[in-house]
Structure formats: structure tokens, C-alpha cells
Enzyme design. Sequence first.
Site, short mmCIF file in Angstrom:
data_model
loop_
_atom_site.label_atom_id
_atom_site.label_comp_id
_atom_site.label_asym_id
_atom_site.label_seq_id
_atom_site.Cartn_x
_atom_site.Cartn_y
_atom_site.Cartn_z
N GLY A 77 0.57 -0.78 0.01
CA GLY A 77 -0.11 0.24 0.14
C GLY A 77 0.85 1.42 0.23
O GLY A 77 0.45 2.40 0.95
N TYR A 233 -13.63 -3.26 11.49
CA TYR A 233 -12.81 -2.36 11.32
C TYR A 233 -11.94 -2.75 12.08
O TYR A 233 -10.52 -2.86 12.54
CB TYR A 233 -12.19 -0.74 11.29
CG TYR A 233 -11.35 -0.36 10.65
CD1 TYR A 233 -10.72 -0.45 9.53
CD2 TYR A 233 -10.91 0.17 11.45
CE1 TYR A 233 -9.28 0.53 9.88
CE2 TYR A 233 -10.09 1.12 11.97
CZ TYR A 233 -8.79 1.28 10.68
OH TYR A 233 -7.99 1.88 10.41
#
Length: 351
Positions: A77, A233
Site C-alpha cells: 500500500g 474495522y
Amino acid sequence: MHIKPLLYQPEIQSFICLISSILILLFKFYFTQTFSLFTLFLYLIIIILVCRRIATGDSYIPSKNTDLTGQTVIVTGAASGIGRASAIEFAKLGAKVIVGIRGQNRAEQTARLLAQEAKIIDTGKIVGYDLDLSKLSTVKQFANKILKHEQHVNILLNNAGMAHSIHSLTADGLETEFGTNHIGHFYLTKLLLPLLIRSKARIVNVSSTGHCFVDHRINYEFPSSSYNAQISYGQSKLAQVWHAFELQKRYGQQGIKAYSLHPGMIYTEITRRAPKSFNIFYHVVLLIVGKSIYQGAQTSLYCSLSNEARPGQFHGNCKEAKSSPLAFNKQLAEECWDVSEKIISEKTKYF
């Protein structure tokens, strides 16, 4: 939800300072009503400056002897945000940096841009490979390239992450946040583990204090009927803390060092799928109480490079940090590892 660990983070302290200062301002104005526009403006400027200073927190400056020449670093990422900032810093220190980014063309283009930003003349020092952590088949392809071309990997920075506001599934049928943030990195680390052990590598998981959102009710099914984006999350980030903890426990004696961390509250693309109204509010708040991208990368660099970072532990603000009471629950950590192994075995049996 476990509140206490959150209070130790600079951005939360900054937010508390902001709210307290505004309440004091309103209280004084209500009872005195003597503020001039200049006084009000000056007061607000001071509040913002103080809050920004608190939110910045500590920074990590590598020692003058830090030289990563000859070392290989993987960053997932790295197209934007703290992954990008971390990749640039590793390259500046002399490392060969491999960035995992969705789409081969995009990965190669990003690698070229990173080399320019890091002022690296040797373009081969930053390499981009396709990596979509929500698709386990591309994780395997990415790992195969590493195993084929690299003799060692000294640092694996499991940085990529995402947040979703609605229930959705990955290409492999996993809940998107858990599948991307945890399972994708778990599988990548598993595939590279022999090479990482041989290299006596550091494995760094970029988690979040969002793991404190989770109470003792762990559910790996993530049913759509009772989906909670915050809990989902948080559980994916708690799993990353458990992953680092278990890696250290299982393989620390073989030379690896594993860490987990909270980078801080940063405005990055991680919330790009959130509602627009939330993004606008989130961005405005973070302009005052959040960290810059470079500041957010500091703890990643600290865990990747500093000998003061503690293997197996959770870090924030460039030091060991308070975590949820669940973070180092041995039974839950082992259960998460076993569940992750079972998922990997089932989803990759035809690869």
C-alpha cells in the site's frame, strides 16, 4: 469498547484540548460577552497551534549510522499515505524497496515516482509489483515474485489498509475489512516466512487504536444482518495486533522480530469509501487534531528501524503504547491464528 488506551494517543489528547478550549470560550462569552473580534481570532489561533503541537507527538530520527544499503524492504500500500512516505524514507537510507500496489502498470508508475521523490538515480532500487490484498491469488503471485527474485527480505511493512461503511465481500468471499487488512497480510507473511526467518527480518503490522472498539464478543462470521463498520474495522486491526504477537511467540527464537502499531489519525485514502459528509467532517477535524502523512509514518519507521521498539508489542507515538486488554490475550490470539490458517487453507486449496 475500551476507552482508556485511546486517551494516551496525542491526537485524542489534542481533540480533548480543542473541545475543552471551545467550551471555555463559549462559557466566557456567555457570561461576559466582552470578546472583541481580534481577541476571539487570537484565542482561536492559539488554540489551533496548541492542538496541532499536541497532535504532532514524537518523531523518530534514524541514527547517523543507519544504512540500509544491501537490504530489501517490502511495503504494501505505498501508492499514497504513510506507506508512500515510509517507502521514500527507506529508499533514502539506501534500501531496495519493493512496493505492492493494485495493478502492475500502476505499481511500476508509482515506483518511478517514488524514485524521483527519493532522488534515487538507480531506478532498480524501487520496484513495483501488483498486489491486491483482497484477492489471495494476487497475494500468492506477488509472493512468488519475491521468492523468485530476492535472496533476502529484511523488513516487511504490512501497511495497506482500508475502511468500509457497508457490508461487502472480497473476491474470495471474506468480509472486506477483515479479508484485506488482516487475511491478505497474514497470507503474504505466511508465504514469505521461510525467507523472512532466513533474513532475520522485521515484520511490522500497521494496526490502529481502532482495535479498542472491539469488546470480548469476537465473531469471525461478520453477518450482514448485524454488520457494524466500526466493530468490523476494529476486529481487523485487533487481528493484526494478534498476528504480530503470535509471530513473535512462534518464530522469535528463529530470529524474526514482529511489531504492531498505531500510526495516528491521518487523512488518507483509507476512508475513500466512506460517505462524503463524513469525509468532509473528518478532514476538517484532522486539519487541527490530526497528523500529517509524514508524521503518521514515524512509528512505522520506528518499529522498522529502532532497537528500542519492543518485539511482539503494540506501539504508538514512537514508543510502546497502551492497547486493548484483548490485545495480548493468549487464547484469543491463538484462536485468531487458527481461524486465519483455516481460512487460508480453504480459500487457497485450488491455487
